[in-house]
Design a protein around this motif. Structure first.
Motif, short mmCIF file in Angstrom:
data_model
loop_
_atom_site.label_atom_id
_atom_site.label_comp_id
_atom_site.label_asym_id
_atom_site.label_seq_id
_atom_site.Cartn_x
_atom_site.Cartn_y
_atom_site.Cartn_z
N SER A 172 -34.59 47.98 67.34
CA SER A 172 -33.13 48.14 67.88
C SER A 172 -32.36 48.18 66.45
O SER A 172 -31.33 49.13 66.73
N GLU A 173 -32.31 47.39 65.59
CA GLU A 173 -31.41 47.54 64.22
C GLU A 173 -31.75 48.87 63.57
O GLU A 173 -30.69 49.64 63.29
N THR A 176 -29.84 51.61 65.81
CA THR A 176 -28.46 51.34 65.65
C THR A 176 -27.85 51.99 64.17
O THR A 176 -27.08 52.61 64.32
N HIS A 206 -32.13 43.35 72.20
CA HIS A 206 -31.56 43.28 71.07
C HIS A 206 -30.89 44.80 70.72
O HIS A 206 -29.58 44.48 69.98
N ALA A 210 -27.05 44.89 69.07
CA ALA A 210 -26.85 45.37 67.94
C ALA A 210 -25.73 46.32 68.12
O ALA A 210 -24.84 46.52 67.14
N ARG A 213 -22.32 44.84 68.25
CA ARG A 213 -21.66 44.43 67.10
C ARG A 213 -21.08 45.65 66.32
O ARG A 213 -20.09 45.53 65.41
N LYS A 214 -21.44 46.81 66.50
CA LYS A 214 -21.03 48.13 65.58
C LYS A 214 -20.26 48.83 66.51
O LYS A 214 -19.93 49.83 65.73
#
Length: 338
Positions: A172-173, A176, A206, A210, A213-214
């Motif tokens: 997921s990170e 993103t 997740h 993510a 947050r972004k």
């Protein structure tokens, strides 16, 4: 132990980083312009170049109608559903979930919304259906689409389908980060569409955490009967005003009034008798049996109902409906409330 080996390890220099960090250092003597707006709603900036945003909502909350309206507003010479743009350019709309026939309808709806012909292609709109591909192939295809068409606005309707497991933290990170890299490299805005958790407003997995947050803007869509209500769940810029839309006879979204909040169902009025006082354990058992809830949920409902004034807890721990106006002695109760 071979001390020579130990000395070699100690004296070995760490591997030099392959990343040139100099390009990431902020130079305060540099005059950096504000990000160029890509999409506004009633004058409020919600999407700018070099950023990503997210639309969150349950299934059937009409997220696709909303994102299609964003595309229409970007392509319109004026605005659509309050969405407009001071920029000019190209929209790429990527759908990962629907059949080609349904994606055709979305493409035509975008054009019909702003009075453009629906029987031919337009240079400013590219619509893509990636349902048949694997998650890795969808991600690669999206990267190729960006390289080929270089859109100013990329809409990813079903961004979770670009990864194998949206609940995997590392994947997921990574996705993103890739979205943010694409938005910077192509100087565009990427609008992602993501399901929320059942029964809640939080974006799923997740990946959802993510993206939230972004994101520059997070728009929450909630269905209320035939109406969908859109609210600013998160905004880096000035939050826009909550609004609502419905689908008209031409199967196009149109603005409408926000539905008045409906009174919550009073389960206690259905299970409790007026004028009767209940011990705590008795009321819990009643809710478990007649309201089909678990014991812990029943206790929570009782506590909330007391705080909300729906039911009354008297001095000796008895519970009765508001308006019963009764008092009882301790001897009339069979147990303590907790």
């Amino acid at each position: 132990m071979d001390m020579g080996f130990v000395d070699d390890v100690i004296m070995t220099k760490p591997e030099t980083s392959k990343i040139d960090v100099s390009s990431f250092i902020i130079d305060l003597s540099e005059q950096v312009p504000d990000p160029q707006p890509i999409v506004r709603i009633w004058g409020n900036l919600i999407a700018s170049r070099g950023n990503i945003s997210t639309v969150v909502g349950l299934a059937k909350s009409r997220k696709t109608f909303l994102t299609a309206a964003v595309a229409s507003g970007f392509l319109s010479s004026s605005d659509f559903l309050g969405f407009d743009t001071p920029a000019t350019g190209k929209v790429v709309y990527v759908d990962t979930e629907q059949s080609r026939a349904h994606v055709h309808k979305v493409a035509r709806r975008i054009l019909r919304s702003i009075g453009l012909p629906t029987n031919r292609n337009h240079d400013q709109l590219v619509v893509v259906a990636l349902r048949e591909l694997t998650p890795d192939q969808r991600k690669d295809a999206t990267g190729e689409i960006l390289r080929r068409y270089k859109p100013d606005l990329l809409i990813l309707d079903g961004v979770a389908d670009l990864c194998n497991d949206p609940n995997d933290l590392h994947e997921s990170e990574a996705l993103t980060c890739e979205l943010m890299r694409w938005s910077s490299e192509y100087d565009n805005h990427i609008l992602c569409v993501l399901h929320s958790n059942p029964g809640g407003d939080k974006a799923r997995g997740h990946l959802g955490s993510a993206l939230l947050r972004k994101s520059e803007t997070v728009m929450l869509v909630k269905a209320d009967g035939d109406t969908s209500v859109v609210s600013p769940q998160y905004c880096r810029n000035e939050p826009f005003m909550e609004f609502a839309f419905r689908i008209n006879a031409d199967v196009l979204p149109e603005l409408c009034s926000i539905p008045a909040p409906q009174p919550k169902e009073n389960v206690f009025a259905d299970v409790m008798e007026v004028g009767r006082v209940y011990a705590h354990s008795e009321l819990v058992s009643l809710l478990v049996k007649q309201a089909n809830v678990k014991e812990g949920s029943a206790k929570m409902k009782i506590s909330r109902a007391v705080r909300a004034g729906i039911i009354v807890k008297n001095q000796v721990g008895g519970y009765y409906l508001l308006g019963s106006q009764i008092e009882v002695s301790q001897s009339e109760l069979h147990d303590e409330p907790f």
